[in-house]
Scaffold this active site. Structure first.
Site, PDB file in Angstrom:
ATOM      1  N   CYS A  16       7.255  -6.824   7.438  1.00 26.54           N
ATOM      2  CA  CYS A  16       8.467  -6.326   8.091  1.00 26.54           C
ATOM      3  C   CYS A  16       8.835  -7.324   9.174  1.00 26.54           C
ATOM      4  O   CYS A  16       7.951  -7.914   9.798  1.00 26.54           O
ATOM      5  CB  CYS A  16       8.192  -4.956   8.709  1.00 26.54           C
ATOM      6  SG  CYS A  16       9.639  -4.241   9.525  1.00 26.54           S
ATOM      7  N   CYS A  40       2.760  -1.737  15.602  1.00 29.25           N
ATOM      8  CA  CYS A  40       2.681  -1.566  14.146  1.00 29.25           C
ATOM      9  C   CYS A  40       1.968  -2.732  13.461  1.00 29.25           C
ATOM     10  O   CYS A  40       2.171  -3.896  13.823  1.00 29.25           O
ATOM     11  CB  CYS A  40       4.100  -1.421  13.600  1.00 29.25           C
ATOM     12  SG  CYS A  40       4.180  -1.364  11.810  1.00 29.25           S
ATOM     13  N   CYS A 100       3.826   8.352   0.191  1.00 28.56           N
ATOM     14  CA  CYS A 100       4.432   7.487   1.199  1.00 28.56           C
ATOM     15  C   CYS A 100       4.455   6.082   0.602  1.00 28.56           C
ATOM     16  O   CYS A 100       3.415   5.549   0.218  1.00 28.56           O
ATOM     17  CB  CYS A 100       3.574   7.533   2.464  1.00 28.56           C
ATOM     18  SG  CYS A 100       4.071   6.313   3.687  1.00 28.56           S
ATOM     19  N   ASN A 159      -1.662   5.571  16.023  1.00 26.81           N
ATOM     20  CA  ASN A 159      -2.791   5.181  15.212  1.00 26.81           C
ATOM     21  C   ASN A 159      -3.151   3.779  15.721  1.00 26.81           C
ATOM     22  O   ASN A 159      -2.391   2.839  15.490  1.00 26.81           O
ATOM     23  CB  ASN A 159      -2.300   5.125  13.762  1.00 26.81           C
ATOM     24  CG  ASN A 159      -3.377   5.441  12.786  1.00 26.81           C
ATOM     25  OD1 ASN A 159      -4.513   5.002  12.936  1.00 26.81           O
ATOM     26  ND2 ASN A 159      -3.013   6.189  11.769  1.00 26.81           N
ATOM     27  N   CYS A 200       0.407   2.424   8.703  1.00 24.21           N
ATOM     28  CA  CYS A 200       1.044   1.509   7.755  1.00 24.21           C
ATOM     29  C   CYS A 200       0.613   0.057   7.984  1.00 24.21           C
ATOM     30  O   CYS A 200       0.530  -0.428   9.087  1.00 24.21           O
ATOM     31  CB  CYS A 200       2.562   1.696   7.767  1.00 24.21           C
ATOM     32  SG  CYS A 200       3.479   1.130   9.171  1.00 24.21           S
ATOM     33  N   GLY A 231       7.566  -1.936   5.861  1.00 25.07           N
ATOM     34  CA  GLY A 231       8.932  -2.374   5.636  1.00 25.07           C
ATOM     35  C   GLY A 231       9.971  -1.508   6.302  1.00 25.07           C
ATOM     36  O   GLY A 231       9.736  -0.343   6.605  1.00 25.07           O
ATOM     37  N   GLU A 232      11.118  -2.124   6.569  1.00 24.04           N
ATOM     38  CA  GLU A 232      12.263  -1.411   7.133  1.00 24.04           C
ATOM     39  C   GLU A 232      13.256  -1.186   5.967  1.00 24.04           C
ATOM     40  O   GLU A 232      13.878  -2.142   5.493  1.00 24.04           O
ATOM     41  CB  GLU A 232      12.879  -2.268   8.251  1.00 24.04           C
ATOM     42  CG  GLU A 232      14.255  -1.846   8.719  1.00 24.04           C
ATOM     43  CD  GLU A 232      14.407  -0.349   9.013  1.00 24.04           C
ATOM     44  OE1 GLU A 232      13.593   0.197   9.786  1.00 24.04           O
ATOM     45  OE2 GLU A 232      15.329   0.271   8.459  1.00 24.04           O
ATOM     46  N   CYS A 280       7.783  -4.400  15.760  1.00 20.73           N
ATOM     47  CA  CYS A 280       7.421  -3.342  16.718  1.00 20.73           C
ATOM     48  C   CYS A 280       5.999  -3.598  17.238  1.00 20.73           C
ATOM     49  O   CYS A 280       5.111  -3.946  16.456  1.00 20.73           O
ATOM     50  CB  CYS A 280       7.504  -1.972  16.066  1.00 20.73           C
ATOM     51  SG  CYS A 280       9.149  -1.639  15.406  1.00 20.73           S
ATOM     52  N   GLU A 297       0.811  -1.211   0.000  1.00 19.00           N
ATOM     53  CA  GLU A 297       0.000   0.000   0.000  1.00 19.00           C
ATOM     54  C   GLU A 297       0.844   1.261   0.000  1.00 19.00           C
ATOM     55  O   GLU A 297       2.022   1.238   0.357  1.00 19.00           O
ATOM     56  CB  GLU A 297      -0.947   0.006   1.196  1.00 19.00           C
ATOM     57  CG  GLU A 297      -0.267  -0.171   2.525  1.00 19.00           C
ATOM     58  CD  GLU A 297      -1.280  -0.462   3.629  1.00 19.00           C
ATOM     59  OE1 GLU A 297      -1.838   0.498   4.146  1.00 19.00           O
ATOM     60  OE2 GLU A 297      -1.490  -1.634   3.956  1.00 19.00           O
ATOM     61  N   HIS A 345      10.850   6.591  19.522  1.00 24.10           N
ATOM     62  CA  HIS A 345       9.647   6.146  20.238  1.00 24.10           C
ATOM     63  C   HIS A 345       9.815   5.889  21.734  1.00 24.10           C
ATOM     64  O   HIS A 345       8.805   5.700  22.428  1.00 24.10           O
ATOM     65  CB  HIS A 345       9.014   4.902  19.589  1.00 24.10           C
ATOM     66  CG  HIS A 345       8.687   5.066  18.142  1.00 24.10           C
ATOM     67  ND1 HIS A 345       8.258   6.253  17.599  1.00 24.10           N
ATOM     68  CD2 HIS A 345       8.738   4.188  17.107  1.00 24.10           C
ATOM     69  CE1 HIS A 345       8.053   6.101  16.300  1.00 24.10           C
ATOM     70  NE2 HIS A 345       8.343   4.863  15.967  1.00 24.10           N
ATOM     71  N   SER A 404      12.681   6.662   6.617  1.00 23.13           N
ATOM     72  CA  SER A 404      12.482   6.409   8.043  1.00 23.13           C
ATOM     73  C   SER A 404      12.989   5.016   8.390  1.00 23.13           C
ATOM     74  O   SER A 404      12.672   4.041   7.721  1.00 23.13           O
ATOM     75  CB  SER A 404      10.981   6.517   8.356  1.00 23.13           C
ATOM     76  OG  SER A 404      10.724   6.124   9.672  1.00 23.13           O
ATOM     77  N   SER A 441      13.108   6.306  13.958  1.00 24.53           N
ATOM     78  CA  SER A 441      11.959   5.981  14.804  1.00 24.53           C
ATOM     79  C   SER A 441      12.476   5.652  16.197  1.00 24.53           C
ATOM     80  O   SER A 441      12.921   4.544  16.452  1.00 24.53           O
ATOM     81  CB  SER A 441      11.213   4.769  14.236  1.00 24.53           C
ATOM     82  OG  SER A 441      10.664   5.110  12.991  1.00 24.53           O
TER      83      SER A 441
HETATM   84  N1  SAH Z   1      10.173   0.701   9.241  1.00 19.67           N
HETATM   85  C1  SAH Z   1      10.447   2.087   9.211  1.00 19.67           C
HETATM   86  C2  SAH Z   1       9.575   2.861   8.276  1.00 19.67           C
HETATM   87  C3  SAH Z   1       8.132   2.502   8.178  1.00 19.67           C
HETATM   88  S1  SAH Z   1       7.129   2.870   9.562  1.00 19.67           S
HETATM   89  C4  SAH Z   1      10.375   2.668  10.608  1.00 19.67           C
HETATM   90  O1  SAH Z   1       9.908   1.987  11.509  1.00 19.67           O
HETATM   91  O2  SAH Z   1      10.830   3.781  10.781  1.00 19.67           O
HETATM   92  C5  SAH Z   1       6.957   4.632   9.492  1.00 19.67           C
HETATM   93  C6  SAH Z   1       6.687   5.282  10.847  1.00 19.67           C
HETATM   94  O3  SAH Z   1       5.367   4.965  11.311  1.00 19.67           O
HETATM   95  C7  SAH Z   1       7.641   4.821  11.931  1.00 19.67           C
HETATM   96  O4  SAH Z   1       8.081   5.899  12.714  1.00 19.67           O
HETATM   97  C8  SAH Z   1       6.767   3.889  12.729  1.00 19.67           C
HETATM   98  O5  SAH Z   1       7.247   3.698  14.002  1.00 19.67           O
HETATM   99  C9  SAH Z   1       5.441   4.589  12.670  1.00 19.67           C
HETATM  100  N2  SAH Z   1       4.297   3.735  13.012  1.00 19.67           N
HETATM  101  C10 SAH Z   1       4.120   2.420  12.771  1.00 19.67           C
HETATM  102  N3  SAH Z   1       2.916   2.000  13.239  1.00 19.67           N
HETATM  103  C11 SAH Z   1       2.335   3.080  13.781  1.00 19.67           C
HETATM  104  C12 SAH Z   1       1.081   3.300  14.429  1.00 19.67           C
HETATM  105  N4  SAH Z   1       0.214   2.304  14.601  1.00 19.67           N
HETATM  106  N5  SAH Z   1       0.796   4.539  14.871  1.00 19.67           N
HETATM  107  C13 SAH Z   1       1.677   5.567  14.683  1.00 19.67           C
HETATM  108  N6  SAH Z   1       2.862   5.429  14.081  1.00 19.67           N
HETATM  109  C14 SAH Z   1       3.194   4.195  13.638  1.00 19.67           C
HETATM  110 FE1  SF4 Z   2       8.717  -2.513  10.722  1.00 19.11          FE
HETATM  111 FE2  SF4 Z   2       8.735   0.150  10.959  1.00 19.11          FE
HETATM  112 FE3  SF4 Z   2       6.526  -1.309  11.536  1.00 19.11          FE
HETATM  113 FE4  SF4 Z   2       8.651  -1.431  13.143  1.00 19.11          FE
HETATM  114  S1  SF4 Z   2       7.366   0.382  12.736  1.00 19.11           S
HETATM  115  S2  SF4 Z   2       7.428  -3.197  12.433  1.00 19.11           S
HETATM  116  S3  SF4 Z   2      10.310  -1.278  11.689  1.00 19.11           S
HETATM  117  S4  SF4 Z   2       7.475  -1.080   9.549  1.00 19.11           S
END
Ligand code: SAH
Ligand code: SF4
Length: 344
Positions: A105, A112, A98, A288, A331, A157-158, A109, A85, A214, A189, A212
């Protein structure tokens, strides 16, 4: 089938040595989203031959959802049937896409949706570029007046877990004979693979790097981001400083606020001290909520309160508008929802 969008200009010229101009023309046509039939400056029999052997874009738009603010969420299909997506966000100053770098991934986390099923596979450079090409075509056509002006690699994805392909994608998408998006307008990111951050700093690329973070304490960060057990906070912060020294680009720290987990005054204080001493900016994101996870978002007031604390401590920070909430903006959520509905 050869993924032509994954090939750089030299590789295309090698694959199509005759006629001499063909590789270069194909590069521009493909990046502009033309079908073979639309490549009218090529002879008809050549076009037919290409059509029989190649595809122009490995990414097709399966579904699109238009949100209130004009945001468009895309569900893309790949040639092997996998889904990814992307989100297109039009603004006065330019339009941001985006995009995803992997299917799923493996970083796991806890907040996510992308990581819920682990990693399915890496995307090829052409599958990343194909998302930009498809969205440009959907929002403008095949002329040089392209819709997408800014990119954020923040979909599923990372990026640094698919390092070589992402670097090749950056070279392709910024190429002047193609889409030509300047690296100044690209943000990447990462969850903080510190070795790769350093390698990237040395690579000559100059995109905006978002880390990221957090959580400002190792124990807490490890509990929500398992990757922290391998690359701890100190390691990530020092790699970020290295990135700034090498590129001159200010590093962005992303901080998703999770109620009762990382929104305390102590967290604000520690976050301020971590980001001091070199040019940084903190992007606060209200969680989110993902239905498969039990984390909760703080209230808007609590989010503003956290911002105020940071500002009082001298931190440059903003609250990021939660994009596309009304259309499953977080995401990985849209793809999951679609797959769930299909399997009912
Ligand atoms: N994997 C990479 C990039 C994709 S995620 C990373 O983790 O940085 C992009 C951003 O969205 C990251 O900062 C991630 O931590 C954040 N993210 C993921 N799930 C989320 C959620 N449910 N609510 C808010 N931010 C979220
Ligand atoms: Fe992967 Fe980024 Fe989601 Fe963490 S926040 S699971 S690194 S996509």
């Amino acid at each position: 089938m050869i993924d032509l969008l994954s090939l750089n200009l030299n590789e295309l010229k090698e694959l199509f040595p005759e006629p001499k101009y063909l590789g270069g023309q194909l590069f521009t046509f493909l990046h502009n989203g033309c079908s073979f039939d639309e490549m009218t400056s090529l002879k008809k029999d050549l076009r037919e031959q290409l059509k029989a052997e190649y595809i122009t874009n490995p990414v097709t738009i399966l579904k699109k959802f238009v949100g209130k603010s004009g945001t468009i969420k895309y569900l893309f299909a790949l040639t092997d049937g996998n889904l990814i997506e992307g989100v297109y966000m039009p603004h006065d100053y330019g339009n941001t896409l985006c995009l995803s770098t992997q299917i799923g991934c493996r970083m796991g986390c806890s907040f996510c949706a992308s990581g819920l099923d682990g990693l399915l596979r890496n995307l090829t450079p052409g599958e990343m570029l194909g998302q930009v090409v498809a969205v440009n075509r959907d929002n403008g056509g095949t002329t040089k007046d392209r819709a997408v002006t800014n990119l954020v690699l923040m979909g599923s994805g990372e990026p640094f877990d698919n390092y070589q392909n992402v670097l090749k994608f950056l070279d392709l998408v910024s190429h002047e004979k193609g889409i030509g998006i300047s690296e100044r307008n690209i943000s990447l990111s990462t969850s903080g693979l510190a070795d790769k951050v350093r390698e990237f700093a040395d690579s000559g690329h100059k995109v905006t790097l978002s880390i990221s973070l957090h959580a400002p304490f190792d124990e807490l960060r490890s509990s929500i981001m398992p990757v922290n057990k391998k690359y701890n906070i100190q390691n990530i912060v020092s790699a970020s400083k290295y990135y700034f020294e090498k590129t001159g680009r200010r590093v962005i720290f992303e901080y998703t606020l999770i109620k009762g987990t990382n929104d305390s005054p102590e967290c604000a204080k520690e976050l301020a001290s971590l980001t001091r001493g070199f040019p940084t900016h903190v992007n606060l994101i209200r969680l989110n909520e993902v239905k498969e996870r039990n984390h909760k978002a703080p209230t808007e007031d609590a989010t503003k309160e956290f911002l105020k604390r940071l500002e009082a401590l001298g931190v440059s920070a903003t609250i990021r508008r939660s994009l596309g909430n009304d259309i499953e903006g977080a995401c990985g959520q849209l793809r999951r929802r679609y797959l769930e509905e299909q399997s009912k």
